[in-house]
Design an enzyme around this catalytic site. Structure first.
Site, short mmCIF file in Angstrom:
data_model
loop_
_atom_site.label_atom_id
_atom_site.label_comp_id
_atom_site.label_asym_id
_atom_site.label_seq_id
_atom_site.Cartn_x
_atom_site.Cartn_y
_atom_site.Cartn_z
N LEU A 127 0.84 -1.20 0.00
CA LEU A 127 0.00 0.00 0.00
C LEU A 127 0.87 1.24 0.00
CD1 LEU A 127 -3.22 0.56 2.09
CD2 LEU A 127 -1.56 2.39 1.80
N HIS A 231 7.64 1.97 11.20
CA HIS A 231 8.16 3.26 10.74
C HIS A 231 7.15 4.34 11.10
CE1 HIS A 231 9.37 6.39 7.82
NE2 HIS A 231 10.55 5.79 7.82
#
Length: 341
Positions: A127, A231
């Protein structure tokens, strides 16, 4: 502006390549390499063309399209059965507890073990949303459209689904986790190893990575601190996965240490809660007041499309706003799959 999710086509290669250059690394499923992206689109094209409704090793690539400009502004992927072409490796975090009579102390050691426990699962991944479009719920549209696609083609997906989140990567593009483990055995930077994996698969991990458990106490602090952490750009994605029912079961990525989330496919919120309905008409002044926002999907395989819509339910079916009907390119009588936003 109106956006919809549709099946990727071979002529989307340039758009995907331009987006891949914006990822900042660590996106194995979206490498900035034309031949690799072309191969992924060809695999997807084959999957969309196969009409047999059964589980196989397939990749589906979908894109987010601005229907006014025809620009591709995002992408996502689905994998029906991971670990078939090459092993699907993860690190499993576990704890070994030992007691010493002489010291009268209990010692707990955290370990990372190389496993293929998740082999055979389906995966939602790949994605990426263009940085200029990260508003208006488009990331949510990309993410949840994958679950409606699974619901629309349930027999082609496994009973467990996973999602890998990118781990911590510093401003220089280096991964503290890779530097603490993989880099010591492979003589490659994180970027080199990640790109090699994207282009050639991870069999080289099986060939060179130590098979014995790794005690995390032996890693430097930078590597230990990022294990199982997403992240910064993936924190919202992790929350969305948790809202869908995914959980972190101590599996982490072998390259960057990012968390792998897992769920039972039929328990995923957007799959379990998807409703089937028939379009009967467009919203009018009398029904618009009762309408609510939802994700609407229609069509199968190459004809699959998904978009936001304002929906009003009736005893006979549903009514949608004009923009959604035009975006989805549907007419009265169309079979729909929907989930409230």
């Amino acid at each position: 502006m109106s956006f919809r999710i549709r099946a990727a086509r071979l002529d989307d290669l340039q758009a995907l390549y331009e987006m891949a250059k914006l990822t900042g690394g660590g996106f194995t499923n979206l490498p900035a390499d034309r031949p690799s992206l072309k191969a992924k689109l060809e695999q997807s094209d084959t999957a969309f063309a196969r009409t047999v409704d059964e589980l196989d090793d397939e990749r589906f690539v979908m894109v987010l399209e601005n229907i006014d400009t025809k620009q591709v502004r995002g992408t996502c992927q689905l994998f029906t059965k991971v670990g078939q072409q090459w092993p699907f490796y993860s690190y499993r975090m576990s704890t070994l507890t030992q007691y010493s009579d002489e010291l009268d102390r209990t010692f707990r050691a955290e370990m990372l073990s190389l496993v293929t426990d998740l082999e055979g699962s389906s995966e939602v991944g790949g994605l990426f949303l263009h940085p200029n479009e990260r508003a208006g719920g488009l990331g949510l549209l990309l993410a949840r459209s994958r679950y409606l696609f699974i619901a629309q083609h349930r027999a082609r997906f496994a009973d467990q689904v996973l999602a890998e989140l990118r781990g911590i990567i510093d401003d220089a593009g280096d991964s503290p986790f890779w530097d603490g483990i993989g880099g010591k055995f492979f003589g490659m930077s994180f970027d080199e190893a990640d790109m090699f994996n994207a282009l050639h698969g991870n069999q080289f991990i099986a060939d060179l990575m130590p098979k014995n458990p790794i005690y995390t106490a032996m890693l430097d602090e930078d590597a230990r601190n990022v294990i199982g952490r997403p992240h910064v750009s993936g924190r919202a994605a992790m929350r969305m996965l948790e809202n869908e029912g995914f959980v972190f079961e101590n599996y982490v990525d072998i390259f960057d240490g990012g968390p792998t989330m897992v769920a039972r496919t039929d328990n995923v919120k957007s799959i379990a809660g998807a409703e089937r309905a028939k379009l009967i008409d467009r919203l009018d002044d009398s029904t618009a007041e009762t309408a609510h926002k939802a994700l609407i999907a229609t069509g199968k395989l190459r004809d699959f499309r998904c978009a936001y819509a304002m929906v009003a339910k009736t005893d006979d079916g549903v009514m949608l706003d004009d923009d959604a009907i035009d975006t989805l390119d549907i007419e009265s009588g169309a079979e729909l799959l929907m989930i409230g936003r």
